[in-house]
Write an enzyme that holds these catalytic residues in place. Structure first.
Site, PDB file in Angstrom:
ATOM      1  N   GLU A 188      -1.559   0.215   8.043  1.00 31.18           N
ATOM      2  CA  GLU A 188      -0.694  -0.797   7.454  1.00 31.18           C
ATOM      3  C   GLU A 188       0.387  -0.155   6.599  1.00 31.18           C
ATOM      4  O   GLU A 188       1.531  -0.615   6.580  1.00 31.18           O
ATOM      5  CB  GLU A 188      -1.528  -1.758   6.606  1.00 31.18           C
ATOM      6  CG  GLU A 188      -0.723  -2.866   5.965  1.00 31.18           C
ATOM      7  CD  GLU A 188      -1.552  -3.757   5.069  1.00 31.18           C
ATOM      8  OE1 GLU A 188      -1.016  -4.792   4.632  1.00 31.18           O
ATOM      9  OE2 GLU A 188      -2.727  -3.427   4.809  1.00 31.18           O
ATOM     10  N   HIS A 194       0.831  -1.203   0.000  1.00 35.23           N
ATOM     11  CA  HIS A 194       0.000   0.000   0.000  1.00 35.23           C
ATOM     12  C   HIS A 194       0.874   1.264   0.000  1.00 35.23           C
ATOM     13  O   HIS A 194       2.080   1.194  -0.227  1.00 35.23           O
ATOM     14  CB  HIS A 194      -1.001  -0.041   1.137  1.00 35.23           C
ATOM     15  CG  HIS A 194      -1.667  -1.380   1.263  1.00 35.23           C
ATOM     16  ND1 HIS A 194      -2.569  -1.874   0.342  1.00 35.23           N
ATOM     17  CD2 HIS A 194      -1.490  -2.385   2.177  1.00 35.23           C
ATOM     18  CE1 HIS A 194      -2.938  -3.090   0.688  1.00 35.23           C
ATOM     19  NE2 HIS A 194      -2.306  -3.436   1.801  1.00 35.23           N
ATOM     20  N   HIS A 199       3.244  -6.906   4.485  1.00 38.85           N
ATOM     21  CA  HIS A 199       1.858  -6.587   4.814  1.00 38.85           C
ATOM     22  C   HIS A 199       1.573  -6.898   6.280  1.00 38.85           C
ATOM     23  O   HIS A 199       2.388  -7.501   6.983  1.00 38.85           O
ATOM     24  CB  HIS A 199       0.892  -7.401   3.938  1.00 38.85           C
ATOM     25  CG  HIS A 199       0.905  -7.001   2.504  1.00 38.85           C
ATOM     26  ND1 HIS A 199       0.061  -6.046   1.982  1.00 38.85           N
ATOM     27  CD2 HIS A 199       1.685  -7.420   1.475  1.00 38.85           C
ATOM     28  CE1 HIS A 199       0.314  -5.894   0.694  1.00 38.85           C
ATOM     29  NE2 HIS A 199       1.300  -6.718   0.351  1.00 38.85           N
ATOM     30  N   GLU A 231       2.378 -11.637   5.759  1.00 40.08           N
ATOM     31  CA  GLU A 231       1.428 -10.955   6.644  1.00 40.08           C
ATOM     32  C   GLU A 231       1.994 -11.099   8.051  1.00 40.08           C
ATOM     33  O   GLU A 231       1.979 -12.191   8.631  1.00 40.08           O
ATOM     34  CB  GLU A 231       0.044 -11.592   6.543  1.00 40.08           C
ATOM     35  CG  GLU A 231      -0.592 -11.546   5.164  1.00 40.08           C
ATOM     36  CD  GLU A 231      -1.216 -10.198   4.851  1.00 40.08           C
ATOM     37  OE1 GLU A 231      -1.128  -9.286   5.709  1.00 40.08           O
ATOM     38  OE2 GLU A 231      -1.798 -10.058   3.762  1.00 40.08           O
TER      39      GLU A 231
END
Length: 348
Positions: free
Chosen positions: A175, A138, A230, A312
Site C-alpha cells: 500500500e 503509510h 489509501h 480507499e
C-alpha cells in the site's frame, strides 16, 4: 510476516555451456579481433565530434529514461526507492488500510515526474493561490521501524498507534508504494492547474509521520483541502472504492465541528469524479453502495482543522481490484479523478 519481493530474488547460478574448453579457445581468438574493430569504429566516431545519438550503453540509457526519485531509481518506476523485502498483512490495519504491487506489463502512461520541484505552484492556473496537502498513507520504511510506529499517540478522543505498515496485494505490492506513486501523479496534475501542493512525506524519512503529525502538516499549511490516499485490505469478493468522511467528534485536541460540512462536500466531489474517471464501482462492503463512509476513530481526521477526507481506492486483496491498483494507466486515471474532485471543491 515478510516476503521475498521481485527486487530481491536470489541470483541464478552461472550458466554452463557445453564444450567449455573449445568455447574458451574460440573467445581467445575472437575477443582481440572484436576489440580492434571496436577501437577503429570508436576513433572514427570521435572524429565526427562524438558518438551518434542513441549509442549510449544500455545501463546509461536506463538511468536516463527513469524518473528521478528519492533514494535512487526503482526498477518498477513506482516513484519510490527500491526495496528488497517488505512485510505483507492479512488484515486491514487500524489507521487506513491498503498496500501495493509493481507495474503490470503494458500498464502505465503519464508516469509521475518525480521532480523535487514538482510541488511548487505553477505561474498560472485555475487553482493558483490554493494550497492542497496530499497524504500518502503509510511509509515504505515503516516495517523496519515497528517500535516507532507502534508507539501510541493522542488523537483527541483516545490514544492510537502512531502509524501502521499498511496492507499489500497477495503478490507483495505494498500500500505504501501504491499511495506514494498515486500521490506523485496527483501532485503533478494539481501543479499543472496552479495549486501549491505539499506531501506529508515523500519516502524522504525512515518511517511515519505519525497520524497526529499528518494532521498537523495540513493544519500548519492552512490547506484548502487535504486528501489522504489509501487502499484497503479486505476479503476476496469485497470490491470497489470508498471515501471516508470525518464524523462530528469533540474531545481533547479533537474538534471536527467546523470541518464536517466542507469535508463532506469535498468527499462527495472526489467520489463522483473518481467513479467517472476510473469506472470503478463504489464499495460493495462499506458505505451501503454510496461510496461514502463516516468515521470518528481516525486521528488523521479527528485532529484536522481543515477540510480533509481519506480515499480507499480499492481492495488490494481482491484479484480483480488488484489488477486495477497495480496498473499504471489506472493509477493515472485515479489521480485525474481525485484531482478533478479537489478542483471542483476549491472552485465552488
Amino acid at each position: 510476516m515478510s516476503y521475498v519481493g521481485p527486487d530481491s530474488q536470489p541470483p541464478r547460478p552461472p550458466r554452463r555451456f557445453p564444450g567449455g574448453r573449445p568455447l574458451v579457445l574460440a573467445l581467445a581468438v575472437l575477443v582481440p579481433g572484436s576489440l580492434a574493430g571496436f577501437l577503429l569504429w570508436d576513433s572514427a566516431g570521435d572524429s565526427d565530434g562524438g558518438r551518434a545519438a542513441g549509442s549510449l550503453p544500455s545501463a546509461a540509457r536506463s538511468e536516463q529514461d527513469s524518473p528521478s526519485k528519492p533514494g535512487g531509481a526503482d526498477p518498477k518506476r513506482s516513484g519510490k526507492p527500491a526495496e528488497s523485502k517488505e512485510p505483507t498483512a492479512t488484515t486491514k490495519p487500524t489507521e487506513g488500510p491498503g498496500r501495493d504491487h509493481g507495474e503490470k506489463p503494458g500498464g502505465g502512461d503519464a508516469k509521475p515526474s518525480g521532480r523535487p520541484d514538482a510541488g511548487r505552484p505553477a505561474a498560472s492556473g485555475p487553482l493558483k493561490g490554493k494550497v492542497v496537502v496530499i497524504d500518502p498513507g503509510h511509509n515504505p520504511g515503516n516495517f523496519r521501524h515497528t517500535a516507532e510506529i507502534n508507539r501510541r499517540v493522542d488523537i483527541g478522543t483516545n490514544a492510537k498507534e502512531c502509524d501502521t505498515t499498511g496492507t499489500s496485494t497477495n503478490r507483495g505490492y505494498t500500500e505504501a508504494r501504491f499511495t506514494l506513486d498515486l500521490a506523485h501523479r496527483l501532485r503533478d496534475q494539481l501543479h499543472r492547474e496552479g495549486a501549491t501542493v505539499r506531501l506529508t512525506h515523500d519516502a524522504d524519512r525512515p518511517w511515519g509521520p505519525c497520524v497526529d503529525e499528518r494532521a498537523r502538516i495540513g493544519n500548519d499549511a492552512r490547506a484548502d483541502a487535504v486528501v489522504s490516499l489509501h487502499a484497503d485490505g479486505s476479503g476476496v469478493g469485497n470490491r470497489g472504492f470508498h471515501v471516508i468522511l470525518p464524523a462530528k467528534v469533540r474531545g481533547g485536541a479533537a474538534d471536527t465541528s467546523a470541518i464536517v460540512g466542507p469535508s463532506r462536500d469535498l468527499g462527495e466531489r472526489v467520489a463522483g469524479k473518481f467513479l467517472s474517471a476510473t469506472g470503478s464501482a463504489p464499495s460493495n462492503y462499506v458505505g451501503g453502495g454510496t461510496g461514502l463512509d463516516t468515521r470518528g476513530d481516525l486521528g488523521g481526521l479527528n485532529l484536522s482543522k481543515v477540510p480533509k477526507v481519506f480515499i480507499e481506492c480499492g481492495n488490494m486483496r481482491d484479484p480483480e481490484d488488484e489488477a486495477l491498483l497495480t496498473s499504471g494507466s489506472w493509477r493515472h486515471r485515479a489521480a485525474l479523478g481525485i484531482a478533478t474532485g479537489i478542483s471542483d471543491f476549491l472552485r465552488a
